[in-house]
Scaffold this active site. Structure first.
Site, PDB file in Angstrom:
ATOM      1  N   HIS A   1       0.889  -1.160   0.000  1.00  0.00           N
ATOM      2  CA  HIS A   1       0.000   0.000   0.000  1.00  0.00           C
ATOM      3  C   HIS A   1       0.926   1.208   0.000  1.00  0.00           C
ATOM      4  CE1 HIS A   1      -2.335  -3.028   2.328  1.00  0.00           C
ATOM      5  NE2 HIS A   1      -3.365  -2.491   1.731  1.00  0.00           N
TER       6      HIS A   1
ATOM      7  N   HIS B   1     -11.753 -13.960   2.761  1.00  0.00           N
ATOM      8  CA  HIS B   1     -12.946 -13.128   2.579  1.00  0.00           C
ATOM      9  C   HIS B   1     -14.134 -13.926   2.045  1.00  0.00           C
ATOM     10  CE1 HIS B   1     -10.064  -9.452   2.244  1.00  0.00           C
ATOM     11  NE2 HIS B   1      -9.952 -10.107   3.388  1.00  0.00           N
TER      12      HIS B   1
ATOM     13  N   GLU C   1      -9.897 -13.259  -2.280  1.00  0.00           N
ATOM     14  CA  GLU C   1      -9.079 -13.684  -1.133  1.00  0.00           C
ATOM     15  C   GLU C   1      -9.768 -14.835  -0.413  1.00  0.00           C
ATOM     16  OE1 GLU C   1      -7.131 -10.868   1.546  1.00  0.00           O
ATOM     17  OE2 GLU C   1      -7.906 -12.009   3.246  1.00  0.00           O
TER      18      GLU C   1
ATOM     19  N   ASP D   1      -5.382 -13.439  -3.559  1.00  0.00           N
ATOM     20  CA  ASP D   1      -4.837 -13.306  -2.191  1.00  0.00           C
ATOM     21  C   ASP D   1      -5.001 -14.642  -1.484  1.00  0.00           C
ATOM     22  OD1 ASP D   1      -5.540  -9.870  -1.035  1.00  0.00           O
ATOM     23  OD2 ASP D   1      -4.092 -10.726  -2.456  1.00  0.00           O
TER      24      ASP D   1
ATOM     25  N   MET E   1       2.594  -5.895  -7.749  1.00  0.00           N
ATOM     26  CA  MET E   1       1.298  -5.287  -7.430  1.00  0.00           C
ATOM     27  C   MET E   1       1.477  -4.129  -6.451  1.00  0.00           C
ATOM     28  SD  MET E   1      -1.146  -5.288  -4.735  1.00  0.00           S
ATOM     29  CE  MET E   1      -1.370  -6.812  -3.831  1.00  0.00           C
TER      30      MET E   1
ATOM     31  N   ASP F   1      -1.660 -12.913   1.251  1.00  0.00           N
ATOM     32  CA  ASP F   1      -2.106 -11.770   2.043  1.00  0.00           C
ATOM     33  C   ASP F   1      -2.456 -12.316   3.419  1.00  0.00           C
ATOM     34  OD1 ASP F   1      -4.758  -9.262   1.886  1.00  0.00           O
ATOM     35  OD2 ASP F   1      -2.967  -9.483   3.101  1.00  0.00           O
TER      36      ASP F   1
ATOM     37  N   ASP G   1       2.384   1.889   3.365  1.00  0.00           N
ATOM     38  CA  ASP G   1       3.336   0.897   3.909  1.00  0.00           C
ATOM     39  C   ASP G   1       4.761   1.333   3.570  1.00  0.00           C
ATOM     40  OD1 ASP G   1       1.057  -0.676   4.373  1.00  0.00           O
ATOM     41  OD2 ASP G   1       1.359  -1.857   2.547  1.00  0.00           O
TER      42      ASP G   1
ATOM     43  N   GLU H   1     -11.010  -6.274  -4.956  1.00  0.00           N
ATOM     44  CA  GLU H   1     -10.994  -7.291  -3.900  1.00  0.00           C
ATOM     45  C   GLU H   1     -12.191  -7.145  -2.988  1.00  0.00           C
ATOM     46  OE1 GLU H   1      -7.375  -7.615  -1.721  1.00  0.00           O
ATOM     47  OE2 GLU H   1      -8.320  -8.651  -0.055  1.00  0.00           O
TER      48      GLU H   1
ATOM     49  N   ASP I   1      -6.700 -14.155   8.266  1.00  0.00           N
ATOM     50  CA  ASP I   1      -5.495 -14.025   7.421  1.00  0.00           C
ATOM     51  C   ASP I   1      -4.407 -15.000   7.858  1.00  0.00           C
ATOM     52  OD1 ASP I   1      -5.780 -10.401   7.023  1.00  0.00           O
ATOM     53  OD2 ASP I   1      -6.661 -12.059   5.884  1.00  0.00           O
TER      54      ASP I   1
ATOM     55  N   LYS J   1     -14.796  -8.224   0.228  1.00  0.00           N
ATOM     56  CA  LYS J   1     -14.815  -8.723   1.610  1.00  0.00           C
ATOM     57  C   LYS J   1     -16.191  -8.394   2.165  1.00  0.00           C
ATOM     58  CE  LYS J   1     -12.281  -8.480   6.031  1.00  0.00           C
ATOM     59  NZ  LYS J   1     -11.164  -7.821   6.762  1.00  0.00           N
TER      60      LYS J   1
ATOM     61  N   ASP K   1     -11.636 -11.798  10.149  1.00  0.00           N
ATOM     62  CA  ASP K   1     -10.635 -12.043   9.107  1.00  0.00           C
ATOM     63  C   ASP K   1      -9.316 -12.491   9.747  1.00  0.00           C
ATOM     64  OD1 ASP K   1      -9.342  -9.905   6.415  1.00  0.00           O
ATOM     65  OD2 ASP K   1      -9.248 -12.062   6.776  1.00  0.00           O
TER      66      ASP K   1
HETATM   67  C1  DIG Z   1      -6.903  -7.000   2.818  1.00  0.00           C
HETATM   68  O1  DIG Z   1      -7.255  -8.316   2.501  1.00  0.00           O
HETATM   69  C2  DIG Z   1      -6.519  -6.242   1.577  1.00  0.00           C
HETATM   70  C3  DIG Z   1      -5.524  -5.169   1.878  1.00  0.00           C
HETATM   71  O2  DIG Z   1      -4.524  -5.749   2.667  1.00  0.00           O
HETATM   72  C4  DIG Z   1      -4.962  -4.840   0.541  1.00  0.00           C
HETATM   73  O3  DIG Z   1      -5.535  -3.667   0.083  1.00  0.00           O
HETATM   74  C5  DIG Z   1      -5.357  -5.985  -0.346  1.00  0.00           C
HETATM   75  C6  DIG Z   1      -4.192  -6.389  -1.210  1.00  0.00           C
HETATM   76  O4  DIG Z   1      -3.934  -7.737  -1.166  1.00  0.00           O
HETATM   77  N1  DIG Z   1      -5.866  -7.012   0.566  1.00  0.00           N
HETATM   78 MN    MN Z   2      -6.385  -9.199   0.713  1.00  0.00          MN
HETATM   79 MN    MN Z   3      -8.015 -10.573   4.703  1.00  0.00          MN
END
Ligand code: DIG
Ligand code: MN
Ligand code: MN
Length: 389
Positions: free
Chosen positions: A56, A222, A219, A247, A90, A289, A59, A183, A259, A185, A257
């Site tokens: 990001h 998600h 993802e 992801d 990316m 991710d 970051d 993406e 992760d 969620k 979430d």
């Molecule tokens: C969260 O699952 C999102 C953020 O971390 C980011 O914007 C995106 C990129 O993989 N995944």
């Molecule tokens: Mn993600």
């Molecule tokens: Mn996530």
């Protein structure tokens, strides 16, 4: 003996700076690890065996950094990329951390916030392009509601479309050649997030001015949060030519979430996902991710990163075993047998086909009585995963 599961650049394993850089803060606890600088994370990822690093904007360049601070950070980050050979496939924008986005970014009720979100994204696209990124992800973490009293969802959809259309034009104007990946969620951090699933985004993309430029970034966690089968979401995206990024992580159902490290929760689903990606020849990044457990120090973070990649490679090898197993392939042939007898009545419509099909006699009970041997097939999948085939 050579370790078969050593990650190599051709595997295209990538991690976001925010993943291995997670300091373990959660809603109920303070950080447990010292923050590392972006360039330090590049060396850490190189040591673990990654191919690339994503970020990001915030970051890499802290929000509000001066021009000279920006240049100094970029210089060291670029040097780390040069030293390690890692690439940046990316980039994305943090449109969820700063309080200004507390009611969303592109969908905020405040036009100044919507305009600021566009500005921040254009600047982040400039940064991503400067570092060679080719995929640009949009995760609308704050694009949602805690109450529907505040916003008409149609207004939100229109605002989001206007923003993506604007940024598609900017991408064209600048000649960046980004593929945009949306993406989904379902919730968290908002009570409900707009476009909650990959399927919702696949429908939305067709309403854009430049749908060819826009795909999805599904993802695991998600779709699982929404109680869905991740492989099916990925397959639909792939079949539509819209799987622009992915992801990978893991997630127990009906949880926040998590992760988790790839394969940490649902090995069998991870197996069928890896088999799919390898069988269809997916050429994009295998992006993790995810983040290490809050219990870990940085050695544990490296264990996390290695575990993501090793699990992918072990499952890739299991997929080869599945594809080469005579009993499994024999069963699959049997259950998918087609003697062509239905061809005259199906496929592309014709009135003749329809009339003949309507008068065709089916031995319904005989067809219904057929045993499909899926118990045997699924047990064979388990035995592949358990390492006895
Ligand atoms: C969260 O699952 C999102 C953020 O971390 C980011 O914007 C995106 C990129 O993989 N995944
Ligand atoms: Mn993600
Ligand atoms: Mn996530």
């Amino acid at each position: 003996m050579e370790d078969l599961y050593q990650p190599k650049p051709e595997h295209r394993f990538t991690f976001g700076l925010w993943t291995v850089g997670s300091v373990g803060r959660d809603p109920f606890g303070a950080p447990v690890r010292q923050a590392l600088q972006p360039w330090e994370l590049v060396y850490l990822l190189a040591e673990a065996g990654a191919y690339g690093v994503n970020f990001h904007d915030d970051d890499l360049i802290p929000f509000g950094a001066s021009a000279s601070e920006r240049e100094a950070i970029l210089k060291r980050f670029k040097q780390a990329l040069k030293d390690t050979g890692l690439v940046v496939p990316m980039a994305t924008t943090n449109l969820f951390g700063h309080p200004i986005f507390k009611d969303g970014a592109f969908t905020s009720n405040d036009p100044r916030v919507r305009a600021f979100a566009l500005q921040k994204t254009m600047r982040a696209m400039d940064l991503g392009a400067e570092l060679g990124a080719k995929v640009y992800v949009f995760w609308g973490g704050r694009e949602g509601v805690d109450t529907d009293a505040a916003k008409n969802p149609v207004d939100a959809i229109k605002r989001f479309r206007e923003a993506i259309n604007f940024l598609c034009e900017y991408n064209i104007d600048q000649g960046y050649g980004f593929k945009f990946a949306l993406e989904a969620k379902p919730n968290e951090p908002r009570g409900d997030i707009y476009f909650p699933t990959t399927g919702a985004y696949l429908a939305f993309i067709n309403t854009l001015d430049h749908p060819e430029m826009v795909g999805v970034n599904p993802e695991v966690a998600h779709e699982h949060m929404a109680g869905l089968n991740f492989l099916h979401a990925v397959a639909q995206a792939w079949e539509a030519g819209k799987l622009f990024h992915i992801d990978l992580n893991d997630q127990n159902y009906v949880r926040f979430d998590q992760d988790w490290r790839f394969g940490a929760q649902n090995l069998k689903q991870a197996f069928f996902l890896v088999k799919f990606l390898e069988d269809v020849g997916y050429e994009g990044s295998r992006h993790f991710d995810a983040h290490a457990y809050r219990t870990e120090d940085y050695e544990g973070v490296k264990d996390f990163a290695r575990g993501c990649m090793r699990t992918y490679l072990v499952l890739k090898e299991k997929a080869c075993r599945w594809n080469a197993d005579p009993e499994i392939q024999g069963l699959l042939q049997e259950v998918n047998a087609d003697d062509g007898s239905m061809l005259p009545y199906t496929g592309k419509y014709s009135r003749k086909k329809a009339e003949q099909l309507k008068s065709l006699e089916f031995d319904v009970d005989k067809i219904a009585s057929r045993g499909l041997q899926y118990e045997k097939l699924d047990q064979l999948a388990n035995e592949i995963l358990l390492g006895i085939r």
